[in-house]
Every structure is written in structure tokens, then in C-alpha cells.
Design an enzyme around this catalytic site. Structure first.
Site: not given
Ligand code: NAD
Length: 334
Positions: A234, A258, A263, A295
Site C-alpha cells: 500500500r 506498484d 494513487e 497497482h
Molecule cells: P496477510 O494478512 O496474509 O499478511 C499480512 C502480514 O503482515 C501478517 O503476517 C501480519 O502479521 C503482518 N504485519 C502486520 N503488521 C505488521 C508490521 N507492523 N510490520 C510487519 N508486518 C506486519 O496479507 P497478504 O494477503 O499477504 O497481503 C499483504 C498486503 O498486500 C495487503 O495488506 C495489501 O495491502 C497488499 N496487496 C497488494 C496488492 C496489489 O495489487 N498491489 C494485492 C493484494 C494485496
């Protein structure tokens, strides 16, 4: 159930129509982004389907509730753009797609690393212009380098597997360490150590009040000189002004994005015949060692299919009060 689908692109319509064939909900496809001005378009719909740059702040939610909306079905995993406390007060249920293809995002992240390192985006243009010189295209072996992964959830673990496959040493930070990341080949370490020892730092944590501007002037200072920073998570995880300073000084050697803090006014639209009004973004794209995609990390056939299937299933589960509803509540953040 009648569902107003905001920010619809042709690909959303195609995949949602296909996923909805059995369920038979009445999907109303709307091109505009959801905002206070466009919320009225949801009149007559009990559900709203929204994407990452739709506005789901308190004022918009209040307008939706006035019109009888009871469900917000997000077509995303992230829900940082939803005022969950207000939704709860208004009696609006919020559902999301918790995981649709972690591979899509992890693979795109790896793609940004490879392209930046080997300067594939520059080589592509050179070769098309008949310039076969190699000067300026020197890269490094990923094998043996240290990759820092911030956030080891579904996407983080996929990404660790990919980097381990390249022969990288993977350091990880997550306040909730998990065995999956260790089994994939990562070694957990405190954040300062991950930042300090990594040649590549990749962000895979959600945007929360705690992670807002996780990458700032201070954390950039802790990184190796010439570090490669990749954000596919994000935009607001990164303080863009601080990153620009880091790029100008050469502290940051490569930047792959990305996502971008501001954005919402740019991404997902064709603005090629307009002037860019965002000076910070305009500055970012002047650096030859910055690669930005709009994105698109999620944008694979598999992911779109899964997003559509889970979104329709969420609507059905809400309507019938049976089956799995991937509800998001304010305490999910805690
Ligand atoms: P997820 O919930 O499976 O994993 C997120 C991880 O981050 C968890 O293990 C959590 O404990 C950890 N976390 C929380 N706070 C933290 C901190 N302060 N420092 C480090 N780690 C921390 O989520 P996911 O499915 O792996 O997705 C991760 C992120 O990717 C989403 O939140 C979303 O913002 C982003 N995303 C981006 C796209 C894209 O198209 N660019 C698509 C999907 C998701």
C-alpha cells in the site's frame, strides 16, 4: 440481491458476470469511483461492491446507509480505506476477499526486482532503437544477496519461496512470526536488522496506523547504501518525499512501486493525454532507477477469477445468512 458495483472496468464486469451466473444477483455496473458525489448511484441496492480507491469514509458510508445499503463487498484484501467503526455503527457489514492469489503479487514483486536490477525496461527501449550498447545496464547476481521481507502473511511467504529459489538469504520481520515463513527459508530478525542487512527490502504488510510511513527518513537511514526498495503493498507505507531524498542522495539505489500514496487520482485511468498535476509523482518518474506500475500486481486471470468468485460468495452468504462470509470488523486490525 441488487449490488451496485463501483469503479467497474471491463475486466471486472467480465469476471463478475461469469462468477454470478449461478448465484443470479442483480449486478449494476457503474464506472465512477465511489465518493460522496456518486454514492447516490447505489439507490435501490442493498449492497455495494467496491475496490481499493473507492471512498468508504464516514460521510460516504452514512449516505449509503440512508439509501438502505447493508453490505459493502470489497473486491480487495486490503480494507484500510474503510471506516470500519462507522460501518459498524451504521449497521453496514463489510466483507473482503482475504486471499485471491498471493502468487500474483509475489511474482509481480519479483518481476520488479529483476527488471530494476537488470534494467530490462531500459534495455527494451534501447534495442527497439537499434542501440545494443551495454553501458549503464550492469546488474548484480541475486544469488547470495540478502532480501528483507516486511510482513510474512500469504504474499510474504510466497515471495520468500521465490527469493529462496534464487539462492538469496531471506531475513524477515513480522510482529507475528509464523512457521510458514521459516519453512519457506526465511530467518526472522528485528526490523532494524532486516533494514540494515538487506540488499533488497520488500514490503508485504498491511497499511494500518502502525505501519503508516513505516519507510521514512529514519528507517531509510538504517538501510544499506544503494538498497533496492520494493513496495507492492500500500502506498502510504512509504513516505514518498523521504524516498525521493534517499534517491537523490544515492542512498536508495533502486525503487520499485506498484502502489503510491496518492494513487487514487491517477491509477486505473488512462491519463495519457492529460498533464500530470502530482509534482511528487512527476519527480519520481524522472529517476532512471525507479520503476512504477499502476497497482497491477493483483492483475492475473487467476486472481480476477478468485476475486469475482469470493465477492459473489460473500454477497450470497450475507443474503442467505449461510456459507462463509469474509467479514471485516474493527477488531481485525487489533
Ligand atoms: P496477510 O494478512 O496474509 O499478511 C499480512 C502480514 O503482515 C501478517 O503476517 C501480519 O502479521 C503482518 N504485519 C502486520 N503488521 C505488521 C508490521 N507492523 N510490520 C510487519 N508486518 C506486519 O496479507 P497478504 O494477503 O499477504 O497481503 C499483504 C498486503 O498486500 C495487503 O495488506 C495489501 O495491502 C497488499 N496487496 C497488494 C496488492 C496489489 O495489487 N498491489 C494485492 C493484494 C494485496
Amino acid at each position: 440481491m441488487r449490488v451496485a458495483v463501483f469503479s467497474t472496468k471491463p475486466y471486472d464486469e467480465e469476471f463478475l458476470r461469469s462468477a454470478n451466473q449461478q448465484a443470479g444477483h442483480e449486478l449494476v455496473f457503474l464506472e465512477p469511483r465511489l465518493s460522496e458525489e456518486t454514492a447516490a448511484l447505489a439507490a435501490g441496492s442493498a449492497a455495494v461492491c467496491a475496490f481499493v480507491n473507492d471512498d468508504l469514509s464516514a460521510g460516504v458510508l452514512a449516505r449509503l446507509a440512508e439509501q438502505g445499503v447493508r453490505l459493502v463487498a470489497l473486491r480487495s484484501a486490503g480494507f484500510n480505506h474503510v471506516d470500519l467503526a462507522t460501518a459498524a455503527k451504521l449497521g453496514i457489514t463489510v466483507a473482503r476477499v482475504p486471499g485471491y492469489s498471493p502468487h500474483a503479487v509475489a511474482e509481480h514483486c519479483a518481476g520488479l526486482i529483476l527488471a530494476l536490477n537488470r534494467k530490462i525496461h531500459r534495455a527494451y527501449n534501447r534495442v527497439r532503437e537499434g542501440n545494443f550498447a551495454l553501458s549503464g545496464l550492469l546488474g548484480f547476481d541475486l544469488h547470495g544477496r540478502t532480501v528483507g521481507v516486511i510482513g510474512t502473511g500469504k504474499i510474504g511467504v510466497c515471495f520468500i519461496k521465490i527469493m529462496a529459489g534464487f539462492g538469496c538469504r531471506v531475513l524477515a520481520y513480522d510482529p507475528y512470526p509464523g512457521d510458514a515463513a521459516r519453512e519457506a527459508g526465511a530467518e526472522y530478525a528485528p526490523l532494524a536488522q532486516v533494514l540494515g542487512e538487506s540488499d533488497v527490502v520488500a514490503l508485504h504488510c498491511p497499511l494500518t496506523p502502525e505501519t503508516h510511513h513505516l519507510i521514512n527518513a529514519e528507517s531509510i537511514e538504517q538501510m544499506r547504501d544503494g538498497v533496492m526498495l520494493i513496495n507492492t503493498s500500500r502506498g502510504a507505507l512509504v513516505d514518498t518525499a523521504a524516498v525521493i531524498e534517499g534517491l537523490k542522495r544515492g542512498k536508495i539505489g533502486f525503487l520499485g512501486l506498484d502502489v503510491y500514496e496518492e494513487e487514487a487520482d491517477l491509477f486505473f485511468e488512462d491519463l495519457s493525454d492529460q498533464m500530470l498535476r502530482d509534482d511528487i509523482f512527476s519527480r519520481l518518474i524522472t529517476f532512471p532507477n525507479v520503476l512504477i506500475t499502476g497497482h497491477q500486481a493483483f492483475f492475473t486471470e487467476e486472481a480476477l477469477g478468485n476475486i469475482a468468485a469470493t465477492t459473489v460468495a460473500n454477497v450470497t452468504a450475507f443474503e442467505r445468512d449461510e456459507g462463509e462470509l469474509h467479514r471485516v470488523t474493527a477488531d481485525v486490525l487489533a
